[in-house]
Design a protein around this motif. Structure first.
Motif, mmCIF file in Angstrom:
data_model
loop_
_atom_site.group_PDB
_atom_site.id
_atom_site.type_symbol
_atom_site.label_atom_id
_atom_site.label_comp_id
_atom_site.label_asym_id
_atom_site.label_seq_id
_atom_site.Cartn_x
_atom_site.Cartn_y
_atom_site.Cartn_z
ATOM 1 N N LEU A 1 1.060 -1.224 0.076
ATOM 2 C CA LEU A 1 0.066 -0.349 -0.342
ATOM 3 C C LEU A 1 1.146 0.988 0.140
ATOM 4 O O LEU A 1 0.376 2.054 -0.186
ATOM 5 C CB LEU A 1 -0.816 -0.046 1.250
ATOM 6 N N THR A 2 2.059 1.417 0.923
ATOM 7 C CA THR A 2 3.250 1.692 0.338
ATOM 8 C C THR A 2 4.352 1.420 0.676
ATOM 9 O O THR A 2 4.354 0.406 1.064
ATOM 10 C CB THR A 2 2.513 3.130 1.914
ATOM 11 N N LEU A 3 4.710 2.168 0.027
ATOM 12 C CA LEU A 3 6.469 2.048 0.476
ATOM 13 C C LEU A 3 7.655 3.527 0.200
ATOM 14 O O LEU A 3 7.944 3.918 -0.868
ATOM 15 C CB LEU A 3 7.106 0.768 -1.297
ATOM 16 N N CYS A 4 8.521 2.656 1.525
ATOM 17 C CA CYS A 4 9.337 3.902 1.670
ATOM 18 C C CYS A 4 10.888 3.618 1.650
ATOM 19 O O CYS A 4 11.024 2.875 2.679
ATOM 20 C CB CYS A 4 9.044 4.421 3.131
ATOM 21 N N LEU B 1 4.483 -2.069 -10.209
ATOM 22 C CA LEU B 1 3.894 -0.805 -9.118
ATOM 23 C C LEU B 1 3.528 0.337 -9.158
ATOM 24 O O LEU B 1 2.369 0.630 -8.300
ATOM 25 C CB LEU B 1 5.113 -1.664 -7.766
ATOM 26 N N PHE B 2 4.077 0.984 -9.871
ATOM 27 C CA PHE B 2 3.326 2.216 -10.328
ATOM 28 C C PHE B 2 2.320 2.510 -10.724
ATOM 29 O O PHE B 2 1.258 3.602 -10.274
ATOM 30 C CB PHE B 2 5.020 2.982 -11.501
ATOM 31 N N GLU B 3 1.484 1.592 -11.635
ATOM 32 C CA GLU B 3 0.605 1.864 -11.800
ATOM 33 C C GLU B 3 -0.554 0.665 -11.680
ATOM 34 O O GLU B 3 -1.623 0.670 -12.008
ATOM 35 C CB GLU B 3 0.882 1.406 -13.665
ATOM 36 N N ARG B 4 -0.568 0.357 -10.588
ATOM 37 C CA ARG B 4 -1.295 -1.110 -10.198
ATOM 38 C C ARG B 4 -2.438 -0.291 -9.279
ATOM 39 O O ARG B 4 -2.127 1.175 -8.938
ATOM 40 C CB ARG B 4 -0.509 -1.455 -8.478
ATOM 41 N N ILE C 1 4.491 5.687 -3.046
ATOM 42 C CA ILE C 1 6.007 5.426 -3.238
ATOM 43 C C ILE C 1 6.825 6.744 -2.802
ATOM 44 O O ILE C 1 6.835 7.697 -3.096
ATOM 45 C CB ILE C 1 6.904 4.713 -4.707
ATOM 46 N N GLU C 2 7.575 6.100 -2.250
ATOM 47 C CA GLU C 2 8.773 7.431 -1.220
ATOM 48 C C GLU C 2 10.174 7.365 -1.851
ATOM 49 O O GLU C 2 10.005 5.220 -1.853
ATOM 50 C CB GLU C 2 8.741 8.008 -0.159
ATOM 51 N N LEU C 3 11.297 7.598 -1.788
ATOM 52 C CA LEU C 3 12.230 7.232 -2.292
ATOM 53 C C LEU C 3 13.520 8.341 -1.828
ATOM 54 O O LEU C 3 13.152 9.483 -2.350
ATOM 55 C CB LEU C 3 12.722 6.869 -4.083
ATOM 56 N N ILE C 4 14.212 8.144 -1.231
ATOM 57 C CA ILE C 4 15.371 9.229 -0.299
ATOM 58 C C ILE C 4 16.391 8.602 -1.160
ATOM 59 O O ILE C 4 16.961 7.563 -0.531
ATOM 60 C CB ILE C 4 15.134 9.240 1.021
ATOM 61 N N GLU D 1 3.824 -0.832 3.998
ATOM 62 C CA GLU D 1 2.601 -0.645 4.591
ATOM 63 C C GLU D 1 1.834 -1.897 4.185
ATOM 64 O O GLU D 1 2.026 -1.112 2.247
ATOM 65 C CB GLU D 1 1.422 0.293 4.660
ATOM 66 N N THR D 2 1.217 -3.124 4.187
ATOM 67 C CA THR D 2 1.068 -3.821 3.510
ATOM 68 C C THR D 2 -0.786 -3.636 3.085
ATOM 69 O O THR D 2 -1.483 -2.512 4.037
ATOM 70 C CB THR D 2 0.605 -5.609 3.793
#
Length: 277
Positions: free
Chosen positions: A102-105, A151-154, A160-163, A221-222
């Motif tokens: 659901l969220t990916l950081c 995952l970008f289009e799902r 989605i967060e990237l540092i 977060e699933t």
């Protein structure tokens, strides 16, 4: 002996699909040649699939579903799990979690995160690793990495967060052109509504604080709202589910985010590095 060795070497999902296909083919009283003709393959291709010498493609699995699946969806479901066999073994469990996130950081310090890599960047990175891999295995790993981009289009939409450490942006992988194309791809990714991209600047430790010194990590977060942390170093991975341990790393990640440039300033930096400003 070769048949047994091939089957033993094949990944688990591939072996299981091959065994099910063989059992159902024999139950239907079809030879390998007969089955191959029905789904557009040679008998030797069916033999290679059943012995594990060649994993089935998605097209073959869908053909097997039509002829042998009995309406159960067995081989259609197998597409997902055999696709996981294309990932490094230590990443397979997380890949299944990532595709349902659901969220990916993610915090990455050395290279651009795999989910955000261009095909050329990924190929240069994977083929340049050690120990060296065969061309076939490089192709397989690149294909698996590119498949993650769904995952970008799902739906439902994943946040989605990237540092990314600034040093990773300045580390040329493959060639100057490959690196510039990678930077341009990051610019495109940063402008997606479900993506937040931030850069941790080289000078973030000037005050003696650098929250990322303990290494890279991914927080997930699933869809069921479970919270997990994935860490990987030197081909060894760990999936953390203990709430206290997850909380510690979540707080650490929040500190890394606070030390990073804002999304707008991060985008401007990447544009400058790409020669776009």
């Amino acid at each position: 002996m070769a048949r047994a060795e091939n089957k033993k070497a094949a990944p688990t999902a591939t072996r299981l699909a091959a065994d099910i296909a063989r059992i159902l083919r024999q139950h239907a009283k079809l030879t390998q040649e007969n089955l191959g003709k029905k789904i557009g393959y040679t008998g030797s291709a069916i033999s290679a699939m059943e012995t594990g010498a060649q994993p089935p493609s998605e097209e073959m699995l869908l053909g097997l579903e039509e002829v042998l699946g009995q309406g159960l969806g067995i081989f259609r479901e197998a597409v997902k799990y055999i696709g996981l066999d294309k990932y490094p073994r230590q990443f397979t469990d997380f890949a299944l979690i990532e595709m349902k996130a659901l969220t990916l950081c993610t915090y990455q310090a050395i290279v651009v995160d795999g989910l955000f890599q261009t095909e050329a960047y990924a190929r240069a990175l994977i083929s340049g690793g050690f120990p060296p891999l065969s061309d076939a295995r490089v192709d397989e790993l690149v294909e698996g990495r590119m498949a993650r981009k769904s995952l970008f289009e799902r739906e439902p939409t994943a946040l989605i967060e990237l540092i990314l450490e600034e040093s990773a942006l300045g580390r040329t992988i493959g060639s100057a052109q490959i690196m510039r194309d990678q930077l341009l791809h990051l610019i495109d990714c940063a402008q997606r509504r479900n993506v937040t991209l931030q850069v941790l600047p080289l000078n973030c430790g000037l005050r003696g604080e650098h929250a990322g010194v303990r290494g890279e990590m991914a927080l997930v977060e699933t869809l069921e709202h479970d919270h997990l942390v994935y860490v990987e170093v030197q081909d060894i991975s760990m999936l953390i589910s203990d709430p206290a341990e997850v909380a510690t790393r979540s707080h650490r990640y929040a500190k890394i985010r606070a030390q990073a440039l804002s999304p707008d300033d991060s985008l401007a930096l990447i544009q400058r590095l790409a020669g776009e400003r």
